[in-house]
Scaffold this motif. Structure first.
Motif, PDB file in Angstrom:
ATOM      1  N   SER A   1      56.097  73.013  58.334  1.00  0.00           N
ATOM      2  CA  SER A   1      54.714  72.547  58.219  1.00  0.00           C
ATOM      3  C   SER A   1      54.663  71.063  57.867  1.00  0.00           C
ATOM      4  CB  SER A   1      53.968  73.352  57.150  1.00  0.00           C
ATOM      5  OG  SER A   1      54.619  73.261  55.888  1.00  0.00           O
ATOM      6  N   ASN A   2      55.747  70.545  57.259  1.00  0.00           N
ATOM      7  CA  ASN A   2      55.764  69.120  56.915  1.00  0.00           C
ATOM      8  C   ASN A   2      55.719  68.232  58.160  1.00  0.00           C
ATOM      9  OD1 ASN A   2      57.207  66.445  56.394  1.00  0.00           O
ATOM     10  ND2 ASN A   2      56.906  67.152  54.309  1.00  0.00           N
ATOM     11  N   PRO A   3      56.673  68.368  59.094  1.00  0.00           N
ATOM     12  CA  PRO A   3      56.546  67.561  60.307  1.00  0.00           C
ATOM     13  C   PRO A   3      55.337  67.937  61.144  1.00  0.00           C
ATOM     14  CG  PRO A   3      58.394  69.091  60.486  1.00  0.00           C
ATOM     15  CD  PRO A   3      57.940  69.119  59.064  1.00  0.00           C
ATOM     16  N   SER A   4      54.896  69.201  61.029  1.00  0.00           N
ATOM     17  CA  SER A   4      53.692  69.588  61.763  1.00  0.00           C
ATOM     18  C   SER A   4      52.485  68.802  61.269  1.00  0.00           C
ATOM     19  CB  SER A   4      53.432  71.096  61.600  1.00  0.00           C
ATOM     20  OG  SER A   4      54.482  71.854  62.139  1.00  0.00           O
ATOM     21  N   ILE A   5      52.318  68.767  59.950  1.00  0.00           N
ATOM     22  CA  ILE A   5      51.221  67.993  59.362  1.00  0.00           C
ATOM     23  C   ILE A   5      51.411  66.510  59.656  1.00  0.00           C
ATOM     24  CG2 ILE A   5      50.131  67.305  57.182  1.00  0.00           C
ATOM     25  CD1 ILE A   5      50.940  70.077  56.091  1.00  0.00           C
ATOM     26  N   GLN A   6      52.666  66.056  59.527  1.00  0.00           N
ATOM     27  CA  GLN A   6      52.968  64.646  59.779  1.00  0.00           C
ATOM     28  C   GLN A   6      52.598  64.248  61.209  1.00  0.00           C
ATOM     29  OE1 GLN A   6      57.108  63.737  59.256  1.00  0.00           O
ATOM     30  NE2 GLN A   6      56.962  61.781  60.325  1.00  0.00           N
ATOM     31  N   PHE A   7      53.033  65.034  62.167  1.00  0.00           N
ATOM     32  CA  PHE A   7      52.763  64.690  63.554  1.00  0.00           C
ATOM     33  C   PHE A   7      51.304  64.901  63.932  1.00  0.00           C
ATOM     34  CE2 PHE A   7      57.232  64.290  64.064  1.00  0.00           C
ATOM     35  CZ  PHE A   7      57.396  63.448  65.156  1.00  0.00           C
ATOM     36  N   MET A   8      50.660  65.869  63.306  1.00  0.00           N
ATOM     37  CA  MET A   8      49.232  66.049  63.562  1.00  0.00           C
ATOM     38  C   MET A   8      48.477  64.787  63.132  1.00  0.00           C
ATOM     39  SD  MET A   8      46.518  68.641  61.752  1.00  0.00           S
ATOM     40  CE  MET A   8      46.672  67.679  60.244  1.00  0.00           C
ATOM     41  N   LEU A   9      48.783  64.311  61.905  1.00  0.00           N
ATOM     42  CA  LEU A   9      48.140  63.097  61.417  1.00  0.00           C
ATOM     43  C   LEU A   9      48.502  61.889  62.288  1.00  0.00           C
ATOM     44  CD1 LEU A   9      48.664  63.546  57.570  1.00  0.00           C
ATOM     45  CD2 LEU A   9      46.514  63.726  58.814  1.00  0.00           C
TER      46      LEU A   9
ATOM     47  N   ALA B   1      51.934  64.539  54.470  1.00  0.00           N
ATOM     48  CA  ALA B   1      52.752  65.732  54.643  1.00  0.00           C
ATOM     49  C   ALA B   1      53.642  65.989  53.433  1.00  0.00           C
ATOM     50  CB  ALA B   1      53.606  65.585  55.899  1.00  0.00           C
ATOM     51  N   THR B   2      54.171  64.939  52.823  1.00  0.00           N
ATOM     52  CA  THR B   2      55.079  65.085  51.682  1.00  0.00           C
ATOM     53  C   THR B   2      54.371  65.646  50.461  1.00  0.00           C
ATOM     54  OG1 THR B   2      56.474  63.262  52.462  1.00  0.00           O
ATOM     55  CG2 THR B   2      56.642  63.857  50.130  1.00  0.00           C
ATOM     56  N   VAL B   3      53.187  65.162  50.167  1.00  0.00           N
ATOM     57  CA  VAL B   3      52.437  65.629  48.997  1.00  0.00           C
ATOM     58  C   VAL B   3      52.160  67.134  49.099  1.00  0.00           C
ATOM     59  CG1 VAL B   3      50.231  65.473  47.789  1.00  0.00           C
ATOM     60  CG2 VAL B   3      51.407  63.392  48.505  1.00  0.00           C
ATOM     61  N   VAL B   4      51.859  67.609  50.300  1.00  0.00           N
ATOM     62  CA  VAL B   4      51.501  69.015  50.497  1.00  0.00           C
ATOM     63  C   VAL B   4      52.714  69.936  50.381  1.00  0.00           C
ATOM     64  CG1 VAL B   4      50.608  70.687  52.169  1.00  0.00           C
ATOM     65  CG2 VAL B   4      49.477  68.477  51.897  1.00  0.00           C
ATOM     66  N   THR B   5      53.866  69.511  50.898  1.00  0.00           N
ATOM     67  CA  THR B   5      55.006  70.423  51.028  1.00  0.00           C
ATOM     68  C   THR B   5      56.142  70.181  50.025  1.00  0.00           C
ATOM     69  OG1 THR B   5      56.070  68.966  52.671  1.00  0.00           O
ATOM     70  CG2 THR B   5      54.544  70.641  53.503  1.00  0.00           C
ATOM     71  N   TYR B   6      55.976  69.261  49.086  1.00  0.00           N
ATOM     72  CA  TYR B   6      57.075  68.927  48.184  1.00  0.00           C
ATOM     73  C   TYR B   6      57.625  70.122  47.385  1.00  0.00           C
ATOM     74  CZ  TYR B   6      59.994  66.281  44.984  1.00  0.00           C
ATOM     75  OH  TYR B   6      61.066  65.806  44.272  1.00  0.00           O
ATOM     76  N   PRO B   7      56.792  71.030  46.856  1.00  0.00           N
ATOM     77  CA  PRO B   7      57.348  72.163  46.110  1.00  0.00           C
ATOM     78  C   PRO B   7      58.361  72.981  46.917  1.00  0.00           C
ATOM     79  CG  PRO B   7      55.010  71.987  45.688  1.00  0.00           C
ATOM     80  CD  PRO B   7      55.310  71.010  46.782  1.00  0.00           C
ATOM     81  N   LEU B   8      58.134  73.139  48.220  1.00  0.00           N
ATOM     82  CA  LEU B   8      59.091  73.852  49.062  1.00  0.00           C
ATOM     83  C   LEU B   8      60.414  73.110  49.139  1.00  0.00           C
ATOM     84  CD1 LEU B   8      56.743  74.894  52.013  1.00  0.00           C
ATOM     85  CD2 LEU B   8      57.861  76.446  50.395  1.00  0.00           C
ATOM     86  N   LEU B   9      60.353  71.793  49.151  1.00  0.00           N
ATOM     87  CA  LEU B   9      61.560  70.985  49.199  1.00  0.00           C
ATOM     88  C   LEU B   9      62.387  71.162  47.929  1.00  0.00           C
ATOM     89  CD1 LEU B   9      63.175  68.853  50.764  1.00  0.00           C
ATOM     90  CD2 LEU B   9      61.810  67.099  49.610  1.00  0.00           C
ATOM     91  N   VAL B  10      61.720  71.263  46.794  1.00  0.00           N
ATOM     92  CA  VAL B  10      62.425  71.473  45.528  1.00  0.00           C
ATOM     93  C   VAL B  10      63.129  72.827  45.530  1.00  0.00           C
ATOM     94  CG1 VAL B  10      62.158  71.729  43.032  1.00  0.00           C
ATOM     95  CG2 VAL B  10      60.859  69.977  44.242  1.00  0.00           C
TER      96      VAL B  10
END
Length: 337
Positions: A199-207, A245-254
């Protein structure tokens, strides 16, 4: 040369350049995400100070721990992602044109379709490259103290440096360690949160696509009558898209980093048996704060890396097309998705 291959090679090149520029920040951030003990939270120190401590205590080379496999992973990841992204994008555009001929839609790819395209490309990328990133995480988080523990050279006081220098922890050791813990399947540990993170690159590329499309439309409607986008504008669009994208998905990265790092078998609080177990224990022992450790560093690193990647990738695509067509480039098609 196909358009998908051009984009795949350009994405790999852009990813390598971005990695060279931002890798020390990535190393620091990986260590921040995998810190688990409450006493380690003593350090609410800045990123630069933490980099200085790594250099002072472990040497400059530790800022680039796992750099070689990371370069391989970056090239493979960006190449795979952009290759399949362009393939799926072409199919989405063909479907949109087909709907237009039937009297439905304007022939352009919508936001939802862009999300699906990015997600599909991301899933293929994750399944193929997860083992590489797991090894990179092990090497980034491996410290001199870890090497002493592994070789039995660490003193009981845990603070007295050993007179005998332990052997370096290289890619081969990291692979052996992962295989020894979980066999072949161990290289896909943490793949579930990683798949969710598409979802991170998805949100990133959507934006990115949305902002790029609006900028092109505005540029065409202006007196200039050209849709050419400058490298600086691509840089800013890429940075803004990655920030969101980073702000939204950071917890998954942790969570993924915790699963990729070496498990602390002696402490059941920090022995994660899977994604759900990791989430539950982090909530119980660290609270919500645990899911956002090092986010400031990650934002700086990922935004800078994404901006450099987009800028370099677009310039490489333009250069490749100019070279292949001997300088005859359609200005509207010269900026890729």
């Amino acid at each position: 040369m196909s358009d998908a291959l051009i984009n795949g090679l350009a994405g790999a090149g852009g990813g390598i350049i971005a990695q060279l520029v931002t890798y020390p920040l990535q190393t620091v951030n990986t260590r921040q995400r995998t810190e688990r003990d409450q006493k380690e939270e003593r350090r609410t120190i800045g990123t630069l100070e933490q980099m200085y401590q790594i250099v002072k205590q472990e040497g400059w080379e530790r800022l680039y721990g796992g750099f070689a496999p990371s370069l391989v992973g970056t090239a493979a990841s960006q190449g795979v992602y952009y290759y399949f992204y362009q393939i799926f994008r072409n199919k989405a555009e063909a479907a949109a044109l087909k709907r237009r001929r039937k009297g439905s839609g304007d022939g352009s790819v919508g936001i939802l379709s862009s999300l699906v395209v990015a997600a599909l490309a991301g899933c293929v990328n994750v399944l193929l490259t997860n083992p590489v990133w797991l090894v990179v995480t092990r090497m980034q988080t491996h410290t001199k103290k870890n090497r002493q523990r592994r070789t039995g050279l660490l003193s009981p006081e845990d603070a007295i440096p050993s007179a005998v220098e332990p052997p370096p922890f290289d890619t081969r050791h990291a692979i052996q360690e992962v295989y020894g813990e979980g066999g072949v399947l161990g290289f896909w540990r943490g793949v579930f949160p990683t798949l969710i993170m598409v979802s991170n690159p998805s949100i990133q590329f959507m934006l990115y696509e949305t902002l790029l499309k609006k900028l092109k439309t505005r540029r065409l409607s202006s007196n200039e009558g050209s849709s050419n986008i400058t490298a600086a504008e691509i840089f800013l669009l890429g940075a803004f898209a990655k920030l969101g994208a980073t702000v939204v998905t950071y917890p998954l990265l942790v969570v993924r980093s915790r699963l990729h790092a070496k498990q602390i078998v002696a402490d059941k609080r920090h022995l994660y048996r899977g994604t759900a177990d990791a989430v539950a224990k982090m909530i119980r022992y660290e609270g919500c704060y645990g899911f956002y450790k090092g986010m400031g560093t990650k934002i700086v690193q990922s935004v800078l890396a994404a901006a450099v990647l987009f800028m370099v990738k677009e310039e490489l695509v333009k250069g490749s097309r100019w070279f292949l067509t001997k300088g005859v480039v359609d200005p509207i098609k010269s900026t890729t998705r």
